[in-house]
Design an enzyme around this catalytic site. Structure first.
Site, mmCIF file in Angstrom:
data_model
loop_
_atom_site.group_PDB
_atom_site.id
_atom_site.type_symbol
_atom_site.label_atom_id
_atom_site.label_comp_id
_atom_site.label_asym_id
_atom_site.label_seq_id
_atom_site.Cartn_x
_atom_site.Cartn_y
_atom_site.Cartn_z
ATOM 1 N NE ARG A 257 2.589 0.337 -3.333
ATOM 2 C CZ ARG A 257 1.967 0.959 -4.328
ATOM 3 N NH1 ARG A 257 0.765 0.549 -4.694
ATOM 4 N NH2 ARG A 257 2.528 1.983 -4.945
ATOM 5 N NE ARG A 272 -5.772 -6.147 -4.631
ATOM 6 C CZ ARG A 272 -5.876 -4.881 -4.236
ATOM 7 N NH1 ARG A 272 -4.998 -4.394 -3.372
ATOM 8 N NH2 ARG A 272 -6.843 -4.106 -4.668
ATOM 9 C CD GLU A 344 -4.117 1.501 -9.547
ATOM 10 O OE1 GLU A 344 -2.973 1.908 -9.297
ATOM 11 O OE2 GLU A 344 -4.988 1.304 -8.675
ATOM 12 C CB SER A 347 -2.179 5.876 -9.960
ATOM 13 O OG SER A 347 -3.165 4.907 -9.719
ATOM 14 N NE ARG A 383 -1.592 -4.508 -9.878
ATOM 15 C CZ ARG A 383 -2.498 -3.971 -9.060
ATOM 16 N NH1 ARG A 383 -3.428 -3.165 -9.545
ATOM 17 N NH2 ARG A 383 -2.462 -4.225 -7.776
#
Length: 421
Positions: A257, A272, A344, A347, A383
């Site tokens: 990403r 991130r 987070e 998801s 993460r």
């Protein structure tokens, strides 16, 4: 792509969805106009083609003196049919371009608003009271588990090496996730991480957030940010048999990403980053079963969080913070002691038939072939190491290994700092 018939029958529902997402409701009216033009152009083409066929059949039956006029009429119709076909194709292309700009219609009950308007559904686990809190990077460097300096040297900012117990811990986590998925009936998959434009667009990731995606222009391929993309394309243009229940896949892949627009946000450590690993659940099911399957995916995510003993909360994500394909999304957010906030870690999204309509994935239903529903959910990702290290840290900088991961680390109970670190 949304259901065009449903949009025609109840455009107000689509307008309401657009408003809930903070997107343009006027796009619905433009889509309806374009769709009407497409249907009218197609009808005109089909009528002319039918007339052309009828005239062509009459040529052989015409009297000799009538034949020149019939042939001229056939020639004229042939030209008109070609023009009508071009017009119908252009109208169809225009309509599709407009309709593809519409995000999925949100499910009733999704909170309206933006990123901060989520609803907390429940909070699980207890937060530890720590006298001194080390963040994951300090802990990881002390354990010789994370090396961001050499990651930046080799690849630039937001890259890293997982070394020693760091690499082992990630493999333990991902293997535990894959074992859980296997026990739940998922088919394990190692997926491609490069996909064609058709597959990337089909999943809905080339819309508003296209700047998040890495593109290789020489090959015209895209690097995937989740194995959801490859798994959604796995059954493209196929008719599935769902008579025995959902088809479920667990994809293990490296993900990429660009993290565009997140400059200065969570740039320390590995929260991130541009590259990470993930095990992703993906389900194909019927439209009637989709909401129940969504709850099942969330339950499997929570089961995995319990194995690594993380305090977390479950949120119902607001409409304006949903990606275009999702009609509803639940996030699990783990407690992050160093920042005193939730972060987070999973998801799970119900994409209803949005992706399947674009990719041509159907199943044999009671009324014939109809689009499937697709759903996805994170089962573990790099993460998670951030939350595991911080929530299980000990006063001397060592880290307790959650019991659920110990069998994957040869029974190791504590990760100890490396001398000189």
């Amino acid at each position: 792509m949304i259901d065009l018939r449903a949009m025609r029958e109840d455009p107000d529902a689509v307008r309401a969805s657009q408003r809930a997402r903070n997107e343009d409701p006027g796009l619905v009216d433009r889509a309806l106009v374009a769709d009407e033009r497409r249907r009218s152009a197609l009808t005109a083409f089909e009528q002319l083609r039918s007339e052309q066929k009828e005239v062509s059949r009459s040529v052989g039956k015409a009297a000799a003196d009538e034949r020149p006029a019939v042939l001229a009429r056939a020639k004229e119709l042939a030209e008109r049919v070609k023009a009508a076909e071009r017009d119908a194709a252009a109208a169809a292309e225009e309509a599709e371009a407009v309709v593809r700009q519409l995000s999925n219609v949100v499910i009733d009950g999704v909170p309206p608003g933006g990123e901060e308007d989520f609803v907390v559904l429940r909070t699980e686990g207890e937060r530890r009271e720590l006298e001194r809190v080390r963040d994951h990077l300090e802990l990881g460097e002390g354990l010789a588990a994370i090396d961001v300096k050499r990651g930046a040297k080799v690849s630039g900012a937001r890259f890293y090496f997982l070394t020693g117990v760091g690499a082992r811990l990630e493999l333990a986590l991902l293997n535990a996730a894959m074992d859980q998925a296997l026990a739940a009936g998922f088919t394990p998959m190692i997926t491609p991480t490069l996909v064609t434009p058709g597959v990337m667009a089909g999943t809905g990731f080339l819309g508003a957030h296209a700047d998040e995606v890495y593109h290789l222009p020489t090959d015209d391929l895209y690097l995937t940010g989740t194995s959801e993309v490859a798994l959604a394309g796995y059954h493209a243009d196929e008719i599935l048999d769902l008579s025995d229940g959902p088809l479920r896949y667990a994809g293990w892949s490296t993900c990429y990403r660009r993290e565009a627009g997140s400059y200065g946000k969570d740039t320390r450590g590995i929260i991130r980053v541009h590259q990470f690993n993930k095990v992703e659940m993906f389900s194909y099911t019927t439209q009637d079963d989709a909401q129940d399957e969504h709850e099942r995916l969330l339950a499997w995510e929570e089961e995995m969080l319990a194995k690594v003993e993380l305090p977390y909360r479950v949120i119902d994500v607001a409409a304006g913070d949903l990606g275009a394909p999702a009609a509803r999304k639940f996030d699990c957010e783990a407690w992050l002691p160093s920042q005193q906030r939730y972060m987070e870690v999973t998801s799970t999204s119900n994409c209803t038939t949005f992706q399947a309509r674009r990719l041509g994935v159907r199943h044999r239903g009671s009324a014939g072939n109809e689009p499937v529903a697709t759903l996805n959910g994170t089962l573990a990702t790099t993460r998670w190491l951030v939350a595991i290290l911080e929530n299980h840290q000990l006063p001397d900088g060592s880290v307790r290994v959650p019991e659920g991961l110990r069998p994957y680390l040869g029974g190791l109970e504590v990760l100890s700092p490396v001398d000189g670190r």
